[in-house]
Design an enzyme around this catalytic site. Structure first.
Site, PDB file in Angstrom:
ATOM      1  N   MET A   1      25.277  26.468  -1.059  1.00 45.15           N
ATOM      2  CA  MET A   1      24.283  25.539  -1.143  1.00 45.15           C
ATOM      3  C   MET A   1      24.458  24.549  -0.282  1.00 45.15           C
ATOM      4  SD  MET A   1      22.328  23.440  -4.481  1.00 45.15           S
ATOM      5  CE  MET A   1      21.991  25.097  -5.263  1.00 45.15           C
TER       6      MET A   1
ATOM      7  N   LYS B   1       0.417  22.347  12.626  1.00 44.30           N
ATOM      8  CA  LYS B   1       0.597  22.811  11.201  1.00 44.30           C
ATOM      9  C   LYS B   1       2.077  22.515  10.508  1.00 44.30           C
ATOM     10  CE  LYS B   1       1.178  27.506  11.972  1.00 44.30           C
ATOM     11  NZ  LYS B   1       0.155  28.706  12.274  1.00 44.30           N
TER      12      LYS B   1
ATOM     13  N   TYR C   1      32.347  33.191  -2.925  1.00 45.16           N
ATOM     14  CA  TYR C   1      32.609  33.539  -4.245  1.00 45.16           C
ATOM     15  C   TYR C   1      32.620  34.976  -4.385  1.00 45.16           C
ATOM     16  CZ  TYR C   1      30.369  29.120  -5.149  1.00 45.16           C
ATOM     17  OH  TYR C   1      29.927  27.766  -5.288  1.00 45.16           O
TER      18      TYR C   1
ATOM     19  N   ARG D   1      -5.931  38.881   7.902  1.00 41.89           N
ATOM     20  CA  ARG D   1      -5.557  37.760   7.002  1.00 41.89           C
ATOM     21  C   ARG D   1      -6.705  36.852   6.602  1.00 41.89           C
ATOM     22  NH1 ARG D   1      -0.857  34.524  10.101  1.00 41.89           N
ATOM     23  NH2 ARG D   1      -2.718  33.466  10.997  1.00 41.89           N
TER      24      ARG D   1
HETATM   25  C1  LIG Z   1       0.022  29.161  13.760  1.00 43.30           C
HETATM   26  C2  LIG Z   1      -0.969  29.353  14.535  1.00 43.30           C
HETATM   27  C3  LIG Z   1      -1.209  29.399  15.956  1.00 43.30           C
HETATM   28  C4  LIG Z   1      -0.109  28.958  16.925  1.00 43.30           C
HETATM   29  O1  LIG Z   1       0.728  29.927  17.067  1.00 43.30           O
HETATM   30  P1  LIG Z   1       1.935  29.910  18.167  1.00 43.30           P
HETATM   31  O2  LIG Z   1       2.327  31.380  18.211  1.00 43.30           O
HETATM   32  O3  LIG Z   1       3.219  29.120  17.412  1.00 43.30           O
HETATM   33  O4  LIG Z   1       1.721  29.161  19.256  1.00 43.30           O
HETATM   34  C5  LIG Z   1      -2.449  29.434  16.551  1.00 43.30           C
HETATM   35  N1  LIG Z   1      -3.613  29.725  15.778  1.00 43.30           N
HETATM   36  C6  LIG Z   1      -3.578  29.947  14.402  1.00 43.30           C
HETATM   37  C7  LIG Z   1      -4.829  30.301  13.834  1.00 43.30           C
HETATM   38  C8  LIG Z   1      -2.439  29.532  13.677  1.00 43.30           C
HETATM   39  O5  LIG Z   1      -2.237  29.776  12.375  1.00 43.30           O
END
Ligand SMILES: *Cc1c(COP(=O)(O)O)cnc(C)c1O
Length: 375
Positions: free
Chosen positions: A301, A40, A253, A133
């Site tokens: 930046m 992802k 700054y 979630r």
């Molecule tokens: C990101 C994600 C994972 C992977 O998790 P890791 O801890 O990076 O291996 C697995 N399942 C879902 C649904 C995710 O969103």
């Protein structure tokens, strides 16, 4: 593009041989059937194409993408693989998924109803075992158990464990037991619970399919930080200037830092626009070889100042490179100092820095091993 073209901006080096090595390490630990790679968000920032190509060459046959467009890109790179869409049908039609042979992860009863109306489709269904979630809540699972699912084919029931540190906590209601209890009344399909941390924890809880991201990219998500993984990504920033400043000189700054004594300060070509967290103001350090150089003043930046007093001048001269994270300092260490998850620092710097790939076969001449991509 040659190396000098990057001399004013930071570079992320991505070692695809180590990505392959981490895949083999995870493969050796996982006791279930199907080991899938989570790619992802552009493979956690590291780049979908090199990551998918490397993992496919290692035998990976399952990928988990975030949305429909990303899943289509994976489909093109890995024509024979199963490709899951974590965001389900939110950004895609069931018909498009069918045509592209993508497997949406359905997250609620409405999505399931929508998919059924569209006709035969292979899907996965997510259940919420405590993360709160996405995924079907227990009440919805009970209603699903009473429904006819045809013409859908459920490839897998999946759930996301709600703890990295204790993926199989000894609680009576740990995610594994909660998950098995939830799916008990549902039709048989593969069961997917394990993420990176789970693969290195209790083997009795691996079930049928794993979805692993962090571990492949060398990121240790466990609190113990002892997983046998090799860092895949490292970031280096070039020295733009070195100056000897007197006691009382100010850096950054609004006097973010005032030199308590005469100091030698190197200005690095990296800042928050490259993903370096602003929270590192006067905190943390970079490395010149084994030598630690503390960050002084704020993060701008595109610039950051570090204290190189007493360090070998040849290592810290303009044109030299400071390691921000990689071999001397783990990504996880710097992320902890910044108060960020390691994956947040990884994906931010991957998006902000030029990326340079080191290919799988070290015997190839260097020039052909490097290919570069700008953010
Ligand atoms: C990101 C994600 C994972 C992977 O998790 P890791 O801890 O990076 O291996 C697995 N399942 C879902 C649904 C995710 O969103």
């Amino acid at each position: 593009m040659n190396a000098t073209a990057h001399a004013d901006s930071p570079v992320m080096d991505i070692d695809l041989a180590r990505l392959a090595g981490n895949w083999r390490t995870v493969r050796g630990r996982y006791t279930g059937n199907d080991l899938g790679a989570v790619v992802k968000c552009n493979a956690y920032g590291l780049g979908l194409e090199p990551v998918v190509n490397t993992l496919s060459a290692q035998g990976c046959l399952q990928y988990w993408a975030l949305g429909y467009d990303e899943a289509c890109r994976v489909r093109a790179l890995a024509p024979a693989a199963e490709v899951f869409i974590l965001n389900g049908l939110r950004g895609a039609s069931a018909r498009d998924c069918h045509i592209q042979r993508l497997i949406p992860v359905l997250n609620d009863l409405d999505e399931i109803a929508q998919a059924r109306r569209a006709g035969a489709l292979t899907v996965a269904v997510a259940l919420d075992t405590g993360l709160g979630r996405l995924g079907l809540r227990p009440e919805a699972v009970a209603r699903l158990a009473a429904q006819d699912l045809s013409p859908l084919r459920v490839r897998a029931w999946i759930t996301q464990p709600s703890s990295f540190s204790r993926p199989e906590s000894p609680d009576r209601l740990n995610p594994h037991d909660r998950f098995l209890a939830l799916i008990a009344p549902l039709p048989a399909a593969s069961r997917s619970l394990a993420i990176s941390a789970s693969v290195f924890a209790c083997p009795g809880h691996h079930l049928d399919m794993a979805r692993v991201g962090s571990a492949l990219y060398g990121v240790d998500t466990t609190p113990s930080r002892t997983l046998p993984l090799k860092p895949v990504a490292s970031v280096h920033a070039p020295v733009l200037r070195v100056a000897d400043l007197p006691a009382g000189a100010e850096i950054g700054y609004d006097q973010q830092f005032r030199c308590p004594a005469p100091m030698r300060i190197a200005t690095l070509g990296i800042g928050y626009a490259h993903g370096l967290p602003y929270a590192l103001m006067n905190r943390g350090a970079v490395y010149f070889g084994p030598h630690r150089a503390p960050i002084v003043g704020g993060i701008s930046m595109g610039l950051t100042s570090v204290d190189v007093s007493g360090l070998p001048p040849r290592l810290t001269a303009p044109g030299q490179w400071a390691e921000v994270f990689g071999e001397q300092q783990r990504l996880e260490t710097l992320a902890d100092i910044a108060g960020l998850p390691a994956n947040a620092l990884l994906s931010a710097t991957a998006a902000g820095c030029g990326r340079r790939y080191h290919a799988l076969h070290p015997e190839q001449p260097l020039a052909s091993r490097l290919s570069e991509s700008l953010p």
